[in-house]
Every structure is written in C-alpha cells, then in structure tokens.
Design a protein around this motif. Structure first.
Motif, PDB file in Angstrom:
ATOM      1  N   ARG A  14      -2.104   1.126  19.446  1.00  0.00           N
ATOM      2  CA  ARG A  14      -0.940   0.907  18.587  1.00  0.00           C
ATOM      3  C   ARG A  14      -1.248   1.291  17.150  1.00  0.00           C
ATOM      4  N   LEU A  15      -2.420   0.899  16.661  1.00  0.00           N
ATOM      5  CA  LEU A  15      -2.808   1.237  15.291  1.00  0.00           C
ATOM      6  C   LEU A  15      -2.919   2.748  15.105  1.00  0.00           C
ATOM      7  N   GLN A  16      -3.497   3.430  16.085  1.00  0.00           N
ATOM      8  CA  GLN A  16      -3.591   4.886  16.008  1.00  0.00           C
ATOM      9  C   GLN A  16      -2.189   5.493  15.971  1.00  0.00           C
ATOM     10  N   ARG A  17      -1.334   5.000  16.810  1.00  0.00           N
ATOM     11  CA  ARG A  17       0.047   5.501  16.882  1.00  0.00           C
ATOM     12  C   ARG A  17       0.781   5.250  15.564  1.00  0.00           C
ATOM     13  N   GLU A  18       0.638   4.062  15.019  1.00  0.00           N
ATOM     14  CA  GLU A  18       1.289   3.740  13.752  1.00  0.00           C
ATOM     15  C   GLU A  18       0.772   4.628  12.622  1.00  0.00           C
ATOM     16  N   GLY A  19      -0.523   4.906  12.635  1.00  0.00           N
ATOM     17  CA  GLY A  19      -1.094   5.791  11.625  1.00  0.00           C
ATOM     18  C   GLY A  19      -0.544   7.202  11.738  1.00  0.00           C
ATOM     19  N   MET A  20      -0.426   7.678  12.960  1.00  0.00           N
ATOM     20  CA  MET A  20       0.131   9.013  13.181  1.00  0.00           C
ATOM     21  C   MET A  20       1.593   9.064  12.752  1.00  0.00           C
TER      22      MET A  20
ATOM     23  N   ALA B  89       3.069   7.149  10.480  1.00  0.00           N
ATOM     24  CA  ALA B  89       3.144   7.069   9.021  1.00  0.00           C
ATOM     25  C   ALA B  89       2.794   8.408   8.382  1.00  0.00           C
ATOM     26  N   TRP B  90       1.774   9.058   8.903  1.00  0.00           N
ATOM     27  CA  TRP B  90       1.374  10.372   8.387  1.00  0.00           C
ATOM     28  C   TRP B  90       2.495  11.384   8.602  1.00  0.00           C
ATOM     29  N   THR B  91       3.075  11.386   9.807  1.00  0.00           N
ATOM     30  CA  THR B  91       4.173  12.308  10.118  1.00  0.00           C
ATOM     31  C   THR B  91       5.383  12.022   9.236  1.00  0.00           C
ATOM     32  N   LEU B  92       5.692  10.752   9.032  1.00  0.00           N
ATOM     33  CA  LEU B  92       6.810  10.378   8.163  1.00  0.00           C
ATOM     34  C   LEU B  92       6.618  10.960   6.763  1.00  0.00           C
ATOM     35  N   GLY B  93       5.423  10.822   6.228  1.00  0.00           N
ATOM     36  CA  GLY B  93       5.144  11.372   4.904  1.00  0.00           C
ATOM     37  C   GLY B  93       5.363  12.872   4.841  1.00  0.00           C
ATOM     38  N   LEU B  94       4.952  13.572   5.883  1.00  0.00           N
ATOM     39  CA  LEU B  94       5.134  15.028   5.912  1.00  0.00           C
ATOM     40  C   LEU B  94       6.608  15.402   6.038  1.00  0.00           C
ATOM     41  N   LEU B  95       7.331  14.676   6.868  1.00  0.00           N
ATOM     42  CA  LEU B  95       8.765  14.945   7.011  1.00  0.00           C
ATOM     43  C   LEU B  95       9.518  14.673   5.706  1.00  0.00           C
ATOM     44  N   VAL B  96       9.131  13.627   4.996  1.00  0.00           N
ATOM     45  CA  VAL B  96       9.745  13.328   3.697  1.00  0.00           C
ATOM     46  C   VAL B  96       9.424  14.463   2.721  1.00  0.00           C
TER      47      VAL B  96
END
Length: 183
Positions: A120-126, A128-135
């Motif tokens: 879950r932590l790995q997934r959440e990190g991925m 969050a990282w993807t969200l930042g890139l999409l923003v």
C-alpha cells in the motif's frame, strides 16, 4: 554475497510469480532456493511473516529497479508518455514474474491491512509521484486524473501479463495521458 534470507525471498517471488499464491510454502521456498530444509522458517516463522517479507522485498526491488527509468526528467507530454511506457514494459517484460507475484499478493493480502502495508505504501508513493507529474503537465482535475491513470496502468499491466504479452504499450499510454489532461 546473497544471504539465505535474500535467497528465500527471491525463491518465494519466483514461486508465486510462476505458480501462484498456493505454491508459497516454507518447504517449497527452501526447495526452490536450494536451501536446507527449515531455512526459510528460520527467517519467517509463519506464513504471514513470509507474505510480509515477500511484499516488502518486492516493494524494495521495484523501487530500486524502476528508479532509473521513472526518475528521468521529461520536458513534455511525449516525454511523460515515454517514461511510463518504459516502466510498464519493464514490469511486464524483464520483471514480469515479480509483477505477477505482486498482483497475486495484492489479492491475498488485501483483507489484512498490516500485511498489505508495504504494498500500500509503495502504491501510495507511486500515486503521489504520478499526481505531481500530472499536475505539472496541467491536468485540470488532478485527483480524478491520477485515479484513472493508475487504474489504466494496472489494467494494461494485467492485460500484458495474462492475455497479450506483446500488446502495444506506448499508444495506450498516450491515450490515457492525453485523456487525463483533457478539460
């Protein structure tokens, strides 16, 4: 030099990724790793401990193996598409067995929050990282976009692992990314 624990974890991932979650037993891991009987049990006393160890090992190795690709800078939408294309091709190509094991563990461990925590932590990190890139790329609806994009990625990975290992990746990733950026 590889430790007994590392050999057991690598063997466990190989077993789950090639034969499914039911193949994960201490004895089978020992045999797969060519370890003396009882070696895996010395490190992971219970099945839950073994599952947890495998989940953490997968998360650590995926983070290490994907950091070189996903850590690359990109300048535009095409660069972002290329980045994710490379990641999906790695997960469904050279790391396909490990990815199959991760998906099997997702299903096995989903009902146990403690065991599921490393994944879950790995997934959440991925996410969050993807969200930042999409923003950064200008998505007008970031929360919806990241959920849709992560679901798309899971679907494409599962499709390549189970139905069509040669399914094209880049074209699909481009459609998903451009959809996430649409108003």
């Amino acid at each position: 030099m590889t430790t007994t624990r590392e050999r057991a974890l690598a063997a466990a991932v190989e077993l789950v990724g090639t034969h499914g979650i039911r193949a994960l037993t201490h004895a089978r891991v020992d045999a797969q790793a060519r370890l003396p009987r009882g070696s895996t049990s010395n490190h992971f006393r219970t099945r839950a401990a073994l599952l947890s160890g495998v989940a953490a090992w997968i998360a650590e190795n995926e983070a290490r193996d994907l950091s070189g690709v996903l850590g690359q800078p990109f300048e535009d939408v095409d660069g972002f598409v290329d980045l994710f294309t490379q990641g999906i091709e790695l997960l469904t190509g050279p790391y396909a067995i490990r990815t199959r094991a991760r998906y099997a563990l997702f299903l096995e461990m989903a009902s146990d929050p403690e065991l599921f925590a490393p994944m879950r932590l790995q997934r959440e990190g991925m996410a969050a990282w993807t969200l930042g890139l999409l923003v950064e790329l200008g998505t007008p609806h970031p929360d919806n976009a990241v959920r849709a994009f992560m679901a798309f990625g899971d679907g494409l990975i599962l499709h390549r692992l189970s139905v069509d290992p040669n399914a094209p990746v880049r074209e699909s990733v481009e459609v998903a990314v451009r959809g996430c950026l649409a108003t």
